[in-house]
Design an enzyme around this catalytic site. Structure first.
Site, PDB file in Angstrom:
ATOM      1  N   HIS A 127      51.923 -53.597 -98.831  1.00 26.15           N
ATOM      2  CA  HIS A 127      50.830 -54.075 -97.976  1.00 26.15           C
ATOM      3  C   HIS A 127      51.036 -55.551 -97.650  1.00 26.15           C
ATOM      4  O   HIS A 127      50.920 -56.415 -98.515  1.00 26.15           O
ATOM      5  CB  HIS A 127      49.470 -53.878 -98.644  1.00 26.15           C
ATOM      6  CG  HIS A 127      48.358 -54.351 -97.768  1.00 26.15           C
ATOM      7  ND1 HIS A 127      47.761 -53.563 -96.814  1.00 26.15           N
ATOM      8  CD2 HIS A 127      47.769 -55.572 -97.661  1.00 26.15           C
ATOM      9  CE1 HIS A 127      46.844 -54.259 -96.161  1.00 26.15           C
ATOM     10  NE2 HIS A 127      46.831 -55.486 -96.668  1.00 26.15           N
ATOM     11  N   HIS A 169      52.424 -53.892 -88.770  1.00 24.22           N
ATOM     12  CA  HIS A 169      53.014 -52.725 -88.098  1.00 24.22           C
ATOM     13  C   HIS A 169      53.704 -53.162 -86.821  1.00 24.22           C
ATOM     14  O   HIS A 169      53.291 -54.116 -86.173  1.00 24.22           O
ATOM     15  CB  HIS A 169      51.967 -51.648 -87.810  1.00 24.22           C
ATOM     16  CG  HIS A 169      50.750 -52.134 -87.088  1.00 24.22           C
ATOM     17  ND1 HIS A 169      49.731 -52.806 -87.736  1.00 24.22           N
ATOM     18  CD2 HIS A 169      50.361 -52.051 -85.794  1.00 24.22           C
ATOM     19  CE1 HIS A 169      48.781 -53.108 -86.866  1.00 24.22           C
ATOM     20  NE2 HIS A 169      49.141 -52.676 -85.671  1.00 24.22           N
ATOM     21  N   CYS A 228      42.729 -49.757 -97.140  1.00 29.93           N
ATOM     22  CA  CYS A 228      43.590 -50.019 -95.987  1.00 29.93           C
ATOM     23  C   CYS A 228      44.026 -48.684 -95.381  1.00 29.93           C
ATOM     24  O   CYS A 228      44.631 -47.854 -96.059  1.00 29.93           O
ATOM     25  CB  CYS A 228      44.812 -50.833 -96.407  1.00 29.93           C
ATOM     26  SG  CYS A 228      46.076 -50.953 -95.134  1.00 29.93           S
TER      27      CYS A 228
END
Ligand code: AMP
Ligand code: ZN
Length: 112
Positions: A45, A98, A3
């Site tokens: 994550h 995000h 990632c």
């Protein structure tokens, strides 16, 4: 895990940091779409907004509690937009949750 944003958090990929604490990392977008364009990400994550649930979403409140400070520290004085693209139709390109902070100029009235 392969990632990009987890690698940025780990320092394996360089970034221009705007803010960091135990829960979140904020850095300048590499392809800015406004004079100030910052991404704020949780250190855990989570793939997207669609991956949020009662167990993992407390960090979102922490991020939003910090966004005003991050925006002001970056020099934004006259408003900003906070965006989270989620999934293919929204053109999410990095599958780590995000929040974009966009500011520093008058933005388009269009959001889509
Ligand atoms: P999204 O399209 O909503 O998934 O947003 C992903 C954002 O990550 C885009 O605005 C990219 O410009 C930005 N981005 C991709 N790679 C990097 C990187 N290495 N450093 C900073 N920003 C990046
Ligand atoms: Zn990640």
């Amino acid at each position: 895990m392969d990632c990009l944003f987890c690698k940025i958090i780990a320092g394996e990929i360089p970034s221009k940091k705007a803010y960091e604490d135990d829960d979140m990392f904020a850095f300048y977008d590499i392809n800015p779409q406004a004079p100030v364009h910052i991404l704020v990400i949780p250190k855990t994550h989570i793939p997207s907004v669609d991956g949020l649930n009662a167990e993992n979403s407390a960090v979102v409140g922490k991020i939003f509690a910090k966004i005003p400070e991050i925006a002001k520290a970056a020099g934004i004085t006259n408003g900003y937009r906070v965006i989270s693209n989620c999934g293919d139709d929204a053109c999410q390109s990095v599958k780590h949750l995000h929040f974009h902070i966009l500011g520093g100029a008058q933005l388009s009235e269009k959001m889509a």
